[in-house]
Enzyme design. Structure first.
Site, short mmCIF file in Angstrom:
data_model
loop_
_atom_site.label_atom_id
_atom_site.label_comp_id
_atom_site.label_asym_id
_atom_site.label_seq_id
_atom_site.Cartn_x
_atom_site.Cartn_y
_atom_site.Cartn_z
N GLU A 229 0.96 -1.36 0.01
CA GLU A 229 -0.11 -0.28 -0.25
C GLU A 229 1.38 1.17 -0.04
O GLU A 229 1.46 1.69 0.72
CB GLU A 229 -0.42 0.00 1.44
CG GLU A 229 -1.42 -1.12 0.93
CD GLU A 229 -3.30 -1.69 0.41
OE1 GLU A 229 -3.29 0.22 -0.50
OE2 GLU A 229 -4.20 -2.05 0.56
N CYS A 263 -2.09 9.27 2.33
CA CYS A 263 -2.13 8.44 0.94
C CYS A 263 -3.24 8.81 -0.14
O CYS A 263 -2.92 9.41 -1.29
CB CYS A 263 -1.49 7.15 1.16
SG CYS A 263 -3.03 5.65 2.19
P1 NAP Z 1 8.32 4.95 4.49
O1 NAP Z 1 9.79 5.42 5.06
O2 NAP Z 1 8.43 4.02 3.58
O3 NAP Z 1 8.02 3.48 5.70
C1 NAP Z 1 6.79 2.94 6.12
C2 NAP Z 1 8.01 1.83 7.38
O4 NAP Z 1 8.68 1.35 5.94
C3 NAP Z 1 8.57 2.81 8.23
O5 NAP Z 1 8.14 1.56 9.46
C4 NAP Z 1 9.74 2.27 8.07
O6 NAP Z 1 10.56 1.90 8.82
C5 NAP Z 1 10.02 0.84 6.66
N1 NAP Z 1 11.04 1.33 5.89
C6 NAP Z 1 11.54 2.54 5.18
N2 NAP Z 1 12.46 1.70 4.59
C7 NAP Z 1 12.80 0.08 4.61
C8 NAP Z 1 13.21 -0.50 4.11
N3 NAP Z 1 14.43 -0.53 2.71
N4 NAP Z 1 13.53 -1.84 4.21
C9 NAP Z 1 12.41 -1.99 5.23
N5 NAP Z 1 11.80 -1.54 5.94
C10 NAP Z 1 12.00 -0.36 5.37
O7 NAP Z 1 6.75 5.89 4.77
P2 NAP Z 1 6.63 7.16 4.94
O8 NAP Z 1 7.47 8.10 4.18
O9 NAP Z 1 7.29 6.80 6.82
O10 NAP Z 1 5.20 6.71 5.01
C11 NAP Z 1 4.65 8.02 3.63
C12 NAP Z 1 4.62 6.97 2.80
O11 NAP Z 1 3.82 6.23 2.78
C13 NAP Z 1 3.48 7.85 2.14
O12 NAP Z 1 4.38 7.61 0.52
C14 NAP Z 1 2.05 7.55 1.68
O13 NAP Z 1 1.30 7.96 1.07
C15 NAP Z 1 2.76 5.88 2.31
N6 NAP Z 1 0.96 5.78 2.77
C16 NAP Z 1 0.49 4.77 2.10
C17 NAP Z 1 -1.20 4.13 2.09
C18 NAP Z 1 -1.63 3.27 1.38
O14 NAP Z 1 -2.29 2.69 2.02
N7 NAP Z 1 -1.44 3.39 -0.01
C19 NAP Z 1 -0.91 4.51 4.13
C20 NAP Z 1 -0.44 4.91 4.48
C21 NAP Z 1 1.12 5.49 3.90
P3 NAP Z 1 11.04 3.48 9.61
O15 NAP Z 1 10.54 4.12 10.23
O16 NAP Z 1 11.80 2.37 10.73
O17 NAP Z 1 11.93 4.24 8.36
#
Ligand code: NAP
Length: 456
Positions: A229, A263
């Site tokens: 997602e 999102c």
């Molecule tokens: P993110 O950096 O991708 O973080 C999300 C999760 O992934 C966190 O737990 C993060 O851990 C972990 N993570 C990051 N890099 C990783 C890797 N290389 N390997 C394993 N885990 C990893 O996302 P964000 O920027 O904080 O969140 C916002 C994004 O999420 C936006 O693009 C938003 O649109 C999207 N989102 C989508 C939905 C949906 O349902 N489609 C809902 C909500 C948000 P850490 O925090 O420890 O880095």
């Protein structure tokens, strides 16, 4: 990896948590694996329902404390934090009430003998979750999968560790075995190690494209299923026959809810020429009325972003957009005079296809405004995006709305409203917004073995 709870309203560090060591992680994984194999997979729906119903009840009982934690850790307005707690409890209740029917054996018509498809749990599942809705995101992963008989391990975002712990405590207090739900403070390397481990059967990630690509690639190398997602840049289309007051109300809520960090927030406002000036004028007036302040104060309407880093990213995106020819109609700066991560409500226009902003997700209160000739041009622009999560169309002609909705290349389209999530509505996207669905019946079918049992 540091798990640090910081209040984005004032930058104050609230608490720090250590990562779990590799040896302790192995113990937790073995406990989860054992819990699945020797206990949880064999529980009845009635037993699971009792626990899940109790978790929902506890969540409502603890709503004030749970909501305050969200506001403190990631800055959400307190009224919206309370709304998130209520929605999360509703998701727990929904799967408690419907899982058994969703997973009921399906008898297939067959010419000889009998054929039945039964849904069996897979085992230990890993969820990697984001901070923007700290309870809702994990509720929609944990509730269906626990009700299906799987056990879950959750790696939550590193800036919401107190929420992560509060949810785990809630599940255990409700009577769930300790090892059926495990919160993990772990590094990305440890996430990779878990995906490689044969005891982990599948992984669900909600987050950025960057993290999604890494986690999905790792799962694929191990021939494991994943759901993603990811981000979105949802179009908000206003046609000339729209109810303008309704469109404006939803435009403001769709862009400003959760300080724009959703999102499925409305991000690209695509308005036909005939009503564009009227819309833009009133939209800007409404955005100017937002009042920044402490998210715990009920009078505040503009919350800080989740962190100082999130604000820096957004400001950089706005600067880059302007450097490539975009015009700032309002806002464009951090809010002056406040220590927190506050972004002014912002409207950008004159964004052509060569501008990086055209294809980017703006995760905060920044609206991209586009003026188009007609419905066909609106649909074309809406679809000219790497993302395919949600979208909205405003028209008083519902047949026309359905026609536009069918033409938009996303997983969800809302006619005459901004995007909204409910337990019974499937949630997910296409293109760079990911694959798979959460919530509804579709969400509980992602991680079960639909096993055919044929009697000759
Ligand atoms: P993110 O950096 O991708 O973080 C999300 C999760 O992934 C966190 O737990 C993060 O851990 C972990 N993570 C990051 N890099 C990783 C890797 N290389 N390997 C394993 N885990 C990893 O996302 P964000 O920027 O904080 O969140 C916002 C994004 O999420 C936006 O693009 C938003 O649109 C999207 N989102 C989508 C939905 C949906 O349902 N489609 C809902 C909500 C948000 P850490 O925090 O420890 O880095």
């Amino acid at each position: 990896m540091a798990y640090i709870s910081t209040n984005p309203f004032n930058g104050k560090v609230l608490q720090r948590f250590d990562d779990v060591g590799d040896a302790a992680l192995q113990q937790k994984l073995q406990a989860a694996h054992d819990c699945f194999g020797t206990h949880w997979r064999d529980t009845s729906f009635e037993q699971r329902r009792t626990v899940m119903k109790q978790a929902a009840a506890l969540m409502r009982e603890r709503a004030p404390q749970l909501a305050e934690l969200v506001s403190l850790e990631m800055g959400k307005l307190i009224a919206q934090s309370l709304g998130e707690v209520a929605l999360s409890a509703a998701i727990l209740d929904y799967y408690a009430d419907h899982a058994e029917a969703f997973l009921a054996p399906e008898v297939l018509p067959t010419s000889r003998g009998t054929a039945v498809v039964e849904s069996q749990p897979l085992g230990v599942l890993l969820g990697v979750e984001p901070w923007n809705y700290p309870y809702y995101q994990i509720a929609r992963f944990a509730a269906p999968n626990l009700m299906a008989g799987n056990v879950v391990m959750v790696k939550h975002a590193s800036n919401v560790p107190q929420c992560a712990q509060a949810f785990e405590r809630l599940m255990h207090d409700a009577g769930l075995p300790q090892a059926a739900y495990t919160n993990l403070f772990i590094s990305t390397d440890q996430v990779a190690g878990l995906i490689d481990d044969p005891r982990v059967r599948a992984v669900a990630l909600t987050g950025s494209e960057r993290a999604g690509a890494v986690v999905a690639a790792r799962a694929a190398q191990n021939l494991k299923k994943s759901t993603l997602e990811l981000g979105g840049s949802d179009a908000f289309i206003v046609l000339e026959d729209a109810d303008m007051a309704l469109a404006l109300k939803h435009a403001v809520a769709g862009r400003m809810g959760n300080a724009g960090q959703a999102c499925t927030a409305s991000k690209r406002f695509i308005v036909v020429d005939a009503v564009a000036d009227a819309f833009l004028d009133k939209f800007q007036t409404a955005l100017s009325a937002f009042v920044p302040g402490d998210p715990l104060d009920k009078a505040t309407t503009l919350a800080p972003l989740s962190s100082a880093a999130a604000l820096d990213t957004l400001l950089r995106q706005v600067d880059e957009a302007v450097a490539h020819g975009a015009r700032v109609l309002m806002g464009g700066q951090a809010v002056a005079g406040l220590p927190g991560a506050f972004m002014q409500p912002t409207v950008l226009t004159d964004i052509d296809a060569a501008n990086p902003a055209y294809a980017q997700e703006f995760f905060g209160p920044v609206a991209l405004f586009f003026r188009v000739k007609d419905e066909a041009a609106a649909v074309k622009l809406a679809n000219d995006s790497p993302f395919g999560l949600g979208g909205s169309v405003f028209t008083t002609d519902i047949d026309r709305g359905r026609r536009v909705a069918r033409a938009i290349d996303t997983g969800m389209v809302f006619i005459n409203s901004a995007a909204a999530s409910a337990p019974e509505l499937p949630f997910g996207g296409v293109k760079n917004s990911g694959y798979g669905r959460e919530l509804s019946r579709a969400g509980i079918l992602e991680f079960v073995n639909r096993k055919l049992i044929r009697v000759a």
